[in-house]
Design a protein around this motif. Structure first.
Motif, PDB file in Angstrom:
ATOM      1  N   TYR A 103       0.838  -1.201   0.000  1.00  0.00           N
ATOM      2  CA  TYR A 103       0.000   0.000   0.000  1.00  0.00           C
ATOM      3  C   TYR A 103       0.876   1.255   0.000  1.00  0.00           C
ATOM      4  CZ  TYR A 103      -3.481  -3.373   1.660  1.00  0.00           C
ATOM      5  OH  TYR A 103      -4.307  -4.463   1.795  1.00  0.00           O
ATOM      6  N   GLY A 104       0.412   2.285  -0.690  1.00  0.00           N
ATOM      7  CA  GLY A 104       1.093   3.559  -0.643  1.00  0.00           C
ATOM      8  C   GLY A 104       1.014   4.141   0.757  1.00  0.00           C
ATOM      9  N   GLN A 105       2.128   4.633   1.278  1.00  0.00           N
ATOM     10  CA  GLN A 105       2.163   5.097   2.664  1.00  0.00           C
ATOM     11  C   GLN A 105       1.271   6.304   2.901  1.00  0.00           C
ATOM     12  OE1 GLN A 105       5.955   7.025   3.804  1.00  0.00           O
ATOM     13  NE2 GLN A 105       6.606   6.714   1.692  1.00  0.00           N
ATOM     14  N   PHE A 106       1.005   7.097   1.870  1.00  0.00           N
ATOM     15  CA  PHE A 106       0.176   8.284   2.028  1.00  0.00           C
ATOM     16  C   PHE A 106      -1.255   8.092   1.526  1.00  0.00           C
ATOM     17  CE2 PHE A 106       4.563   9.944   1.482  1.00  0.00           C
ATOM     18  CZ  PHE A 106       4.737  10.392   2.787  1.00  0.00           C
ATOM     19  N   SER A 107      -1.417   7.254   0.489  1.00  0.00           N
ATOM     20  CA  SER A 107      -2.752   7.059  -0.100  1.00  0.00           C
ATOM     21  C   SER A 107      -3.508   5.897   0.519  1.00  0.00           C
ATOM     22  CB  SER A 107      -2.631   6.826  -1.611  1.00  0.00           C
ATOM     23  OG  SER A 107      -2.008   5.564  -1.868  1.00  0.00           O
ATOM     24  N   GLY A 108      -2.801   4.879   0.974  1.00  0.00           N
ATOM     25  CA  GLY A 108      -3.443   3.671   1.474  1.00  0.00           C
ATOM     26  C   GLY A 108      -3.973   2.774   0.370  1.00  0.00           C
ATOM     27  N   ALA A 109      -3.747   3.158  -0.896  1.00  0.00           N
ATOM     28  CA  ALA A 109      -4.214   2.364  -2.026  1.00  0.00           C
ATOM     29  C   ALA A 109      -3.190   1.285  -2.363  1.00  0.00           C
ATOM     30  CB  ALA A 109      -4.438   3.257  -3.235  1.00  0.00           C
ATOM     31  N   ALA A 110      -3.674   0.138  -2.830  1.00  0.00           N
ATOM     32  CA  ALA A 110      -2.772  -0.935  -3.243  1.00  0.00           C
ATOM     33  C   ALA A 110      -1.984  -0.472  -4.465  1.00  0.00           C
ATOM     34  CB  ALA A 110      -3.557  -2.194  -3.566  1.00  0.00           C
ATOM     35  N   CYS A 111      -0.662  -0.494  -4.371  1.00  0.00           N
ATOM     36  CA  CYS A 111       0.176  -0.016  -5.479  1.00  0.00           C
ATOM     37  C   CYS A 111       1.004  -1.134  -6.112  1.00  0.00           C
ATOM     38  CB  CYS A 111       1.080   1.113  -5.009  1.00  0.00           C
ATOM     39  SG  CYS A 111       2.183   0.686  -3.631  1.00  0.00           S
ATOM     40  N   ALA A 112       1.119  -2.263  -5.441  1.00  0.00           N
ATOM     41  CA  ALA A 112       1.879  -3.389  -5.979  1.00  0.00           C
ATOM     42  C   ALA A 112       1.456  -4.669  -5.282  1.00  0.00           C
ATOM     43  CB  ALA A 112       3.376  -3.157  -5.802  1.00  0.00           C
ATOM     44  N   ARG A 113       1.704  -5.777  -5.968  1.00  0.00           N
ATOM     45  CA  ARG A 113       1.492  -7.100  -5.395  1.00  0.00           C
ATOM     46  C   ARG A 113       2.678  -7.976  -5.743  1.00  0.00           C
ATOM     47  NH1 ARG A 113      -3.950  -5.542  -5.599  1.00  0.00           N
ATOM     48  NH2 ARG A 113      -5.169  -6.469  -3.879  1.00  0.00           N
ATOM     49  N   GLY A 114       2.878  -9.035  -4.964  1.00  0.00           N
ATOM     50  CA  GLY A 114       4.015  -9.883  -5.240  1.00  0.00           C
ATOM     51  C   GLY A 114       4.059 -11.104  -4.357  1.00  0.00           C
ATOM     52  N   VAL A 115       5.245 -11.740  -4.328  1.00  0.00           N
ATOM     53  CA  VAL A 115       5.458 -12.929  -3.502  1.00  0.00           C
ATOM     54  C   VAL A 115       6.776 -12.785  -2.758  1.00  0.00           C
ATOM     55  CG1 VAL A 115       4.143 -14.450  -5.033  1.00  0.00           C
ATOM     56  CG2 VAL A 115       6.611 -14.177  -5.367  1.00  0.00           C
ATOM     57  N   VAL A 116       6.880 -13.514  -1.650  1.00  0.00           N
ATOM     58  CA  VAL A 116       8.105 -13.513  -0.858  1.00  0.00           C
ATOM     59  C   VAL A 116       9.093 -14.501  -1.483  1.00  0.00           C
ATOM     60  CG1 VAL A 116       9.121 -13.888   1.407  1.00  0.00           C
ATOM     61  CG2 VAL A 116       6.793 -12.969   1.218  1.00  0.00           C
ATOM     62  N   GLU A 117      10.289 -13.999  -1.830  1.00  0.00           N
ATOM     63  CA  GLU A 117      11.311 -14.857  -2.422  1.00  0.00           C
ATOM     64  C   GLU A 117      12.353 -15.328  -1.415  1.00  0.00           C
ATOM     65  OE1 GLU A 117      13.118 -12.795  -5.721  1.00  0.00           O
ATOM     66  OE2 GLU A 117      11.944 -13.997  -7.123  1.00  0.00           O
ATOM     67  N   LYS A 118      12.656 -14.453  -0.459  1.00  0.00           N
ATOM     68  CA  LYS A 118      13.751 -14.735   0.460  1.00  0.00           C
ATOM     69  C   LYS A 118      13.473 -14.062   1.791  1.00  0.00           C
ATOM     70  CE  LYS A 118      18.793 -14.072   0.860  1.00  0.00           C
ATOM     71  NZ  LYS A 118      19.977 -13.452   0.211  1.00  0.00           N
ATOM     72  N   ILE A 119      13.951 -14.687   2.886  1.00  0.00           N
ATOM     73  CA  ILE A 119      13.803 -14.079   4.203  1.00  0.00           C
ATOM     74  C   ILE A 119      15.136 -14.166   4.947  1.00  0.00           C
ATOM     75  CG2 ILE A 119      11.328 -14.550   4.442  1.00  0.00           C
ATOM     76  CD1 ILE A 119      12.081 -16.980   6.200  1.00  0.00           C
ATOM     77  N   SER A 120      15.289 -13.305   5.942  1.00  0.00           N
ATOM     78  CA  SER A 120      16.417 -13.440   6.874  1.00  0.00           C
ATOM     79  C   SER A 120      15.866 -13.338   8.279  1.00  0.00           C
ATOM     80  CB  SER A 120      17.483 -12.374   6.623  1.00  0.00           C
ATOM     81  OG  SER A 120      16.953 -11.078   6.795  1.00  0.00           O
ATOM     82  N   LYS A 121      16.465 -14.096   9.191  1.00  0.00           N
ATOM     83  CA  LYS A 121      15.969 -14.196  10.566  1.00  0.00           C
ATOM     84  C   LYS A 121      17.021 -13.694  11.556  1.00  0.00           C
ATOM     85  CE  LYS A 121      15.226 -18.589   9.668  1.00  0.00           C
ATOM     86  NZ  LYS A 121      14.858 -20.025   9.824  1.00  0.00           N
ATOM     87  N   ASN A 122      16.531 -13.298  12.720  1.00  0.00           N
ATOM     88  CA  ASN A 122      17.443 -12.914  13.791  1.00  0.00           C
ATOM     89  C   ASN A 122      17.934 -14.169  14.513  1.00  0.00           C
ATOM     90  OD1 ASN A 122      15.416 -13.731  15.573  1.00  0.00           O
ATOM     91  ND2 ASN A 122      14.793 -11.649  16.094  1.00  0.00           N
ATOM     92  N   PRO A 123      18.847 -14.050  15.472  1.00  0.00           N
ATOM     93  CA  PRO A 123      19.365 -15.256  16.157  1.00  0.00           C
ATOM     94  C   PRO A 123      18.303 -16.081  16.864  1.00  0.00           C
ATOM     95  CG  PRO A 123      20.820 -13.382  16.531  1.00  0.00           C
ATOM     96  CD  PRO A 123      19.602 -12.847  15.845  1.00  0.00           C
ATOM     97  N   GLN A 124      17.163 -15.458  17.194  1.00  0.00           N
ATOM     98  CA  GLN A 124      16.073 -16.191  17.855  1.00  0.00           C
ATOM     99  C   GLN A 124      15.163 -16.896  16.853  1.00  0.00           C
ATOM    100  OE1 GLN A 124      16.811 -12.809  18.776  1.00  0.00           O
ATOM    101  NE2 GLN A 124      18.205 -13.787  20.230  1.00  0.00           N
ATOM    102  N   GLY A 125      15.450 -16.769  15.547  1.00  0.00           N
ATOM    103  CA  GLY A 125      14.651 -17.433  14.526  1.00  0.00           C
ATOM    104  C   GLY A 125      13.455 -16.640  14.052  1.00  0.00           C
ATOM    105  N   ARG A 126      13.336 -15.385  14.471  1.00  0.00           N
ATOM    106  CA  ARG A 126      12.208 -14.536  14.084  1.00  0.00           C
ATOM    107  C   ARG A 126      12.545 -13.833  12.778  1.00  0.00           C
ATOM    108  NH1 ARG A 126       8.303 -11.767  17.903  1.00  0.00           N
ATOM    109  NH2 ARG A 126       7.299 -10.113  16.722  1.00  0.00           N
ATOM    110  N   VAL A 127      11.617 -13.846  11.834  1.00  0.00           N
ATOM    111  CA  VAL A 127      11.829 -13.189  10.544  1.00  0.00           C
ATOM    112  C   VAL A 127      11.928 -11.680  10.749  1.00  0.00           C
ATOM    113  CG1 VAL A 127      10.844 -12.708   8.269  1.00  0.00           C
ATOM    114  CG2 VAL A 127      10.659 -15.006   9.260  1.00  0.00           C
ATOM    115  N   GLU A 128      12.963 -11.077  10.123  1.00  0.00           N
ATOM    116  CA  GLU A 128      13.164  -9.642  10.235  1.00  0.00           C
ATOM    117  C   GLU A 128      13.173  -8.935   8.883  1.00  0.00           C
ATOM    118  OE1 GLU A 128      16.708  -8.915  12.550  1.00  0.00           O
ATOM    119  OE2 GLU A 128      15.510  -8.792  14.396  1.00  0.00           O
ATOM    120  N   LYS A 129      13.639  -9.627   7.821  1.00  0.00           N
ATOM    121  CA  LYS A 129      13.736  -8.993   6.514  1.00  0.00           C
ATOM    122  C   LYS A 129      13.237  -9.935   5.428  1.00  0.00           C
ATOM    123  CE  LYS A 129      17.552  -5.928   7.761  1.00  0.00           C
ATOM    124  NZ  LYS A 129      16.721  -4.701   7.634  1.00  0.00           N
ATOM    125  N   MET A 130      12.741  -9.337   4.319  1.00  0.00           N
ATOM    126  CA  MET A 130      12.220 -10.119   3.206  1.00  0.00           C
ATOM    127  C   MET A 130      12.687  -9.515   1.885  1.00  0.00           C
ATOM    128  SD  MET A 130       8.212 -10.680   4.275  1.00  0.00           S
ATOM    129  CE  MET A 130       7.770  -9.066   3.659  1.00  0.00           C
TER     130      MET A 130
END
Length: 369
Positions: A103-130
């Motif tokens: 969503y656009g941060q100012f409009s709230g309208a959907a501006c793109a769609r996609g899929v998750v290709e890759k993730i990175s986790k913190n030492p506790q195993g919690r997802v932090e980046k995609m």
């Protein structure tokens, strides 16, 4: 109590709004407009939390819910790709291949769609980046969520991209409206907080600001993962505790007393009791700072969109939502009686002791060593 059609209209509008931690502006704007429309006084604190003040009297209760749901923020965008920071607790196994909407941060309208290709986790195993593969245009600062149905009703079940905790916001707003419409003047605050899913950030801001007097009784209103012993459609859950703490005994006794009395008058009212330890709610940070706290929960299907095998919509039962509103209003109405159920319980124990305690001191018990 508000007509079911009014509640459905509110839920559809609120649940359809985009939200994520640190990106609650569209939910916040909607709630503020609704509060203005019905004539309820409110203000925003320095952290963007909404604080509603209503009524008068000595005892004060604050009903709290949060305006965000697990989601992400775009930190870098290019042709067909985007990098994002993830906020919220979702098991890593659900991410790869899951569909997202941005969503656009100012409009709230959907501006793109996609899929998750890759993730990175913190030492506790919690997802932090995609890393996302996307179609459409996005920019740094935009935000997103799983690409799920905004709102859908199937008989008594409401399915949505994010019930947690927009349903809690709808409950508190509906309860405040009813109190005002009925002319009930008991003092109460409604508090709508930010960035709960990233570690209670708005709640901690409220606590550090010292806005709420230490005598304020806190009621967390949440959707919470349905666990064994709790069923969707079984009514609101008096939350005995969460994953981190057990709630104040006086609050639990008071809630149970009010629910039982309500059930005597209204046969169709049902409620449940359980330690809802599927997650930690806003009651715990307040409790750790010395407030008397408790929680009411709407049982939740697919907590944080975690289905059996893949990401799916969250679900709540309409009867449970209505029941939480009913119970919350009744608790506010009777908050001046807060200490009474505990006092009655203590008196019952004392009466039993006075009647039977002396028997333990009788000499002839055949217990000599």
């Amino acid at each position: 109590m508000a007509a079911r059609s009014d509640l459905m209209h509110l839920l559809e509008k609120l649940l359809s709004l985009p939200t994520a931690p640190f990106h609650e502006r569209f939910v916040s704007s909607f709630l503020c407009e609704e509060l203005k429309r019905v004539g309820l006084d409110f203000h925003l604190d320095g952290y963007g939390n909404i604080i509603v003040a209503y009524g008068e009297g000595e005892s004060s209760v604050a009903c709290v819910a949060h305006m965000d749901h697990p989601g992400f923020e775009i930190v870098e965008a290019g042709a067909g790709r985007a990098e994002a920071d993830w906020f919220g607790g979702v098991d890593a196994k659900y991410f790869i291949g899951a569909r997202v909407v941005i969503y656009g941060q100012f409009s709230g309208a959907a501006c793109a769609r996609g899929v998750v290709e890759k993730i990175s986790k913190n030492p506790q195993g919690r997802v932090e980046k995609m890393t996302l593969r996307i179609k459409g245009g996005t920019a740094q600062g935009d935000f997103g969520t799983w690409d799920l149905v905004p709102f859908r009703r199937r008989a008594e079940l409401i399915e949505t991209k994010g019930a947690d905790d927009l349903v809690g916001c709808a409950v508190i707003l509906s309860a405040l409206k009813e109190l005002k419409e009925r002319g009930i003047k008991q003092r109460v605050r409604g508090i709508f907080t930010r960035a709960e899913e990233q570690g209670f950030i708005g709640t901690l801001g409220m606590i550090h600001s010292g806005l709420l007097p230490a005598s304020t009784k806190i009621i967390s209103v949440e959707t919470s993962k349905a666990l064994p012993g709790v069923v969707l459609g079984g009514g609101p859950v008096i939350r005995l505790g969460d994953r981190t703490s057990m709630f104040h005994h006086q609050m639990v006794i008071f809630m149970d007393h009010v629910a039982r009395e309500l059930q005597k008058r209204e046969r169709r009212f049902a409620y449940q009791r359980r330690v809802m330890d599927g997650g930690t709610c806003e009651a715990t940070p307040y409790q750790l700072r010395g407030y008397v706290t408790g929680g009411i929960a709407v049982p939740l299907h697919n907590y944080h969109n975690q289905g059996r095998k893949r990401i799916g919509p969250e679900g709540v039962h309409l009867k449970d939502v209505e029941g939480v509103i009913r119970l919350l209003v009744e608790m506010v109405v009777r908050i001046e009686e807060f200490a009474l159920p505990t006092e009655e319980t203590l008196k019952r124990f004392q009466d039993i002791w006075q009647r039977y305690g002396p028997r333990l001191r009788e000499k002839d018990q055949g217990l000599k060593g």
